[in-house]
Design an enzyme around this catalytic site. Structure first.
Site, PDB file in Angstrom:
ATOM      1  N   GLY A 176       0.775  -1.274  -0.061  1.00 16.67           N
ATOM      2  CA  GLY A 176      -0.191   0.039  -0.003  1.00 16.67           C
ATOM      3  C   GLY A 176       0.881   1.255   0.014  1.00 16.67           C
ATOM      4  O   GLY A 176       1.191   1.568   1.094  1.00 16.67           O
ATOM      5  N   LYS A 185      -4.304   6.972  20.484  1.00 16.37           N
ATOM      6  CA  LYS A 185      -4.509   7.532  19.191  1.00 16.37           C
ATOM      7  C   LYS A 185      -5.944   7.541  19.203  1.00 16.37           C
ATOM      8  O   LYS A 185      -6.479   8.730  18.471  1.00 16.37           O
ATOM      9  CB  LYS A 185      -3.756   6.447  18.225  1.00 16.37           C
ATOM     10  CG  LYS A 185      -4.302   6.894  16.623  1.00 16.37           C
ATOM     11  CD  LYS A 185      -3.336   7.912  16.316  1.00 16.37           C
ATOM     12  CE  LYS A 185      -3.401   8.562  14.724  1.00 16.37           C
ATOM     13  NZ  LYS A 185      -3.001   7.627  13.707  1.00 16.37           N
ATOM     14  N   ASN A 220      -8.312  10.052  16.999  1.00 18.71           N
ATOM     15  CA  ASN A 220      -8.995   9.675  15.734  1.00 18.71           C
ATOM     16  C   ASN A 220     -10.579   9.643  15.998  1.00 18.71           C
ATOM     17  O   ASN A 220     -11.249   9.990  15.303  1.00 18.71           O
ATOM     18  CB  ASN A 220      -8.729   8.310  15.534  1.00 18.71           C
ATOM     19  CG  ASN A 220      -7.584   8.142  14.441  1.00 18.71           C
ATOM     20  OD1 ASN A 220      -6.592   7.319  14.724  1.00 18.71           O
ATOM     21  ND2 ASN A 220      -7.379   9.090  13.764  1.00 18.71           N
ATOM     22  N   ASN A 280     -11.733  12.415  13.535  1.00 20.09           N
ATOM     23  CA  ASN A 280     -12.054  11.785  12.183  1.00 20.09           C
ATOM     24  C   ASN A 280     -13.682  11.688  12.113  1.00 20.09           C
ATOM     25  O   ASN A 280     -14.443  12.078  11.437  1.00 20.09           O
ATOM     26  CB  ASN A 280     -11.713  10.373  12.185  1.00 20.09           C
ATOM     27  CG  ASN A 280     -10.226  10.126  11.720  1.00 20.09           C
ATOM     28  OD1 ASN A 280     -10.188  10.386  10.497  1.00 20.09           O
ATOM     29  ND2 ASN A 280      -9.199   9.927  12.641  1.00 20.09           N
TER      30      ASN A 280
END
Lengths: 310, 310
Positions: free
Chosen positions: A11, A188, A192, A196
Site C-alpha cells: 500500500g 491514538k 481519531n 475523524n
C-alpha cells in the site's frame, strides 16, 4: 550490526510511501506494491515533500502484484482497513519464513486480519502520529509530525521489534518500540474518534471544530468516553491527555483527517476499525460510550447515503 | 353559546395561516399579522390546499404592524421561537384585557416569553401535530394530520381553554384541551428532538432516516432519553409511545421537518426551544440525555457554520 533488513510496503499511499521512501533512502532494499501509481512511479520514482526535508527516489522497486515481490524480513501493511479482505492474498508471498508483518493501520485490533494470515506471533502493530497526504501520482506531502510507535500484537516486546525501531531511527524516522501496544492504540483513538468522526459528521476541518465552543465541549466528552473505556480495559492513560489532545490539535497545521478525505472522495471510511472495534471492546468490559456509539451510527448512515463503492 | 370570539394571528406562516384561515372560514373575526406576504394577501387573500379540503379566503383582515389590530379575545402566537424577542412589542396591542394568548410553538417552556409580557395566568400553550408548508405568498399546503392539543400554562384547565377548543372544533380543527400541557409537550419532543435534530445533523429527510437501520437504532436511543427525562420530571408517557413515534413516521407522507427547512434556507433554527430547554429541564431533575446533548452541540456548530442571519 547485522545486514540491513529487506522491507515490503503493502500500500504505497501517503503513509506507506513516506516511510518506505525513508527506509530506501536509508539504504534498505524496499519493495513497493502499487496499484494506480505503478506506471508513474516505475518511470519517475517517488517524490517526497516533507517538513523534515524534501527528497526524491529516482529508482524504486515497484510491483503491480505481490507475485513479483521477493520474500522480505518486514512487511509493512499500509492499506486502509477497508481493504483488509485482500490481506490473505497480499501477505503470503512477501512475508518469508521468519519475517514479520508490521500493521500500520488506524483503529483497534486491526492486527487481527493480518494475524489470521501469518499467525499472531509474527505480527507487530503500530500507530502513526503524522499528517501526510498523497497529492499526486508518486508524490507525497508530509506536513507535520511523523512518529511511529509499535509493538508486538501478542506478548512482550520482541528483538524483531527493537531491531526494526533501530533501523527506522537510523533512517530518520521517529520510531519507538513499546511493550504496551494497546495503550498506544487507545491513546491514538482519543484523537481519531472525535476528530475523524466529527470532521465527517459535521463536514468540518479540525480547525473549524477546535474553534467552536460547542464542538469543543462535545469533543471533550467524547475523549472522556474513550479514556474511560480504555481505563475499564485496564489501560491507564494520564487524564491530562484529554486536554492535551485538544490543545495539540489547536496548534496543528490545518489538516483534513484521513476519514474526511475518504468521505469527500466518496470512498468507504474506516468506521469499523476506528469506531466499531473500540465500541465492541468497551462493551465487553461493561463500559458505555453513548456519544461514540452515536457518532458510529451517524457515520454508518452518512456512508450508506454517500459512498459510491460500498 | 355566546358570541364568537375574535382572534389575532401573530405570524401568518404555514401554521398560523392555516388555523387562522380555518377559524375565519368558521365565521370568526380573525386578524392576521403579516410581514413579507402583506401586500399579496391584502390583494389576493389566503389560499389553503389541505388534505381535509381546499378553500380560499378572498377577504382577509391583514395587518402589517400590530398598531392597526383591534383588541382580540385570543391571540395565537405562531412565530418561530427564534423571533420571541419581538413578543413584547407584538402581544401588548392585540391582547385586550381579559383576552388570552395561545402559544403554538415547538419546544419546552416556550410559553415563558409570552407569560413575561401578559402574565402567566393569561397564557395557554399548545402543540400541533401536523405537516404543513407555506409554498408561496399567502399559499399554504396542509399535507397531513392537523391536531392541536393545548392547555393552561399555569394551573388547571380553564373555561377559556375549553371554549377555544369548542370553537376550533366547530371550525373543523382537530382541537383538544388538556389539563396536562407538560405531558403533551414532552410527547411532542419525543418526535421533534430526534427527527428535527437528525434531519439537520445528517442532512436527511425523515423517510431516509426511518429507512436506515443505524439511524433507527439511534433514533430509538434518543427517544428513550427524552422519555426518561420526562419520567424523571414526573411525566409518565406509556413506553409503547417510543416505538409508535418511529412507526408513525414510517407511514407519514415524506416531509421535511421545520428545522430542516430553516437549515436549508440558512435561517436560525429553534435549537434552544427544542433542545436547550429540555436539556436544562432534565438537568434540574438529574436526568442525563447524552445523545440529545450531543445533537444540541452538533446543531449549534452547524448553525454557526451555516446560518446567514444568526
Amino acid at each position: 550490526m547485522s545486514q540491513r533488513q529487506r522491507y515490503a510496503i503493502i500500500g504505497t499511499g501517503a503513509l506507506g510511501g513516506l516511510y518506505g521512501a525513508m527506509l530506501a533512502r536509508g539504504g534498505h532494499e524496499v519493495h513497493f506494491l502499487l496499484r494506480s501509481d505503478f506506471d508513474h512511479v516505475t518511470k519517475h520514482g517517488l517524490k517526497i515533500e516533507s517538513h523534515l526535508g524534501d527528497f526524491e527516489l529516482s529508482s524504486v522497486n515497484t510491483h503491480a502484484t505481490v507475485d513479483s515481490m521477493p520474500a522480505c524480513d518486514v512487511t509493512i501493511v499500509a492499506l486502509k482497513t477497508t481493504q483488509n479482505r485482500l490481506l490473505e492474498e497480499l501477505l503470503t508471498s512477501p512475508t518469508r519464513d521468519g519475517g514479520v508483518v508490521l500493521v500500520l493501520q488506524n483503529g483497534l485490533d486491526v492486527e487481527a486480519d493480518s494475524a489470521a494470515v501469518v499467525g499472531a506471533d509474527r505480527v507487530l502493530g503500530g500507530t502513526c502520529f503524522l499528517c501526510t497526504n498523497k497529492v499526486g501520482p508518486g508524490h507525497i506531502r508530509h506536513i507535520d509530525y511523523g512518529r511511529i510507535v509499535f509493538g508486538n500484537y501478542s506478548g512482550a516486546l520482541s528483538p524483531a521489534a527493537v531491531r526494526i525501531a533501530e533501523e527506522m531511527v537510523t533512517a530518520g524516522i521517529d520510531a519507538n518500540a513499546t511493550d504496551d501496544l494497546l495503550l498506544t492504540r487507545w491513546r491514538k483513538l482519543m484523537w481519531n474518534i472525535p476528530f475523524n468522526g466529527l470532521s465527517v459528521a459535521l463536514d468540518a476541518t479540525t480547525k473549524q471544530l477546535v474553534d467552536d465552543p460547542h464542538a469543543v465541549a462535545l469533543i471533550e466528552k467524547i475523549i472522556q468516553e474513550v479514556h474511560g473505556a480504555a481505563a475499564a480495559s485496564g489501560i491507564e492513560i494520564p487524564e491530562t491527555m484529554i486536554d492535551k489532545t485538544i490543545d495539540s490539535t489547536r496548534t496543528m497545521i490545518p489538516y483534513d483527517s484521513s476519514m474526511r478525505i475518504d468521505y469527500l472522495n466518496r470512498r468507504p471510511m474506516e468506521i469499523e476499525a476506528i469506531f466499531g472495534n473500540p465500541l465492541r471492546a468497551a462493551k465487553k468490559v461493561g463500559a458505555e460510550m453513548p456519544r461514540v456509539e452515536m457518532l458510529y451510527q451517524q457515520l454508518k448512515f452518512i456512508e450508506a447515503m454517500r459512498c459510491d463503492t460500498c
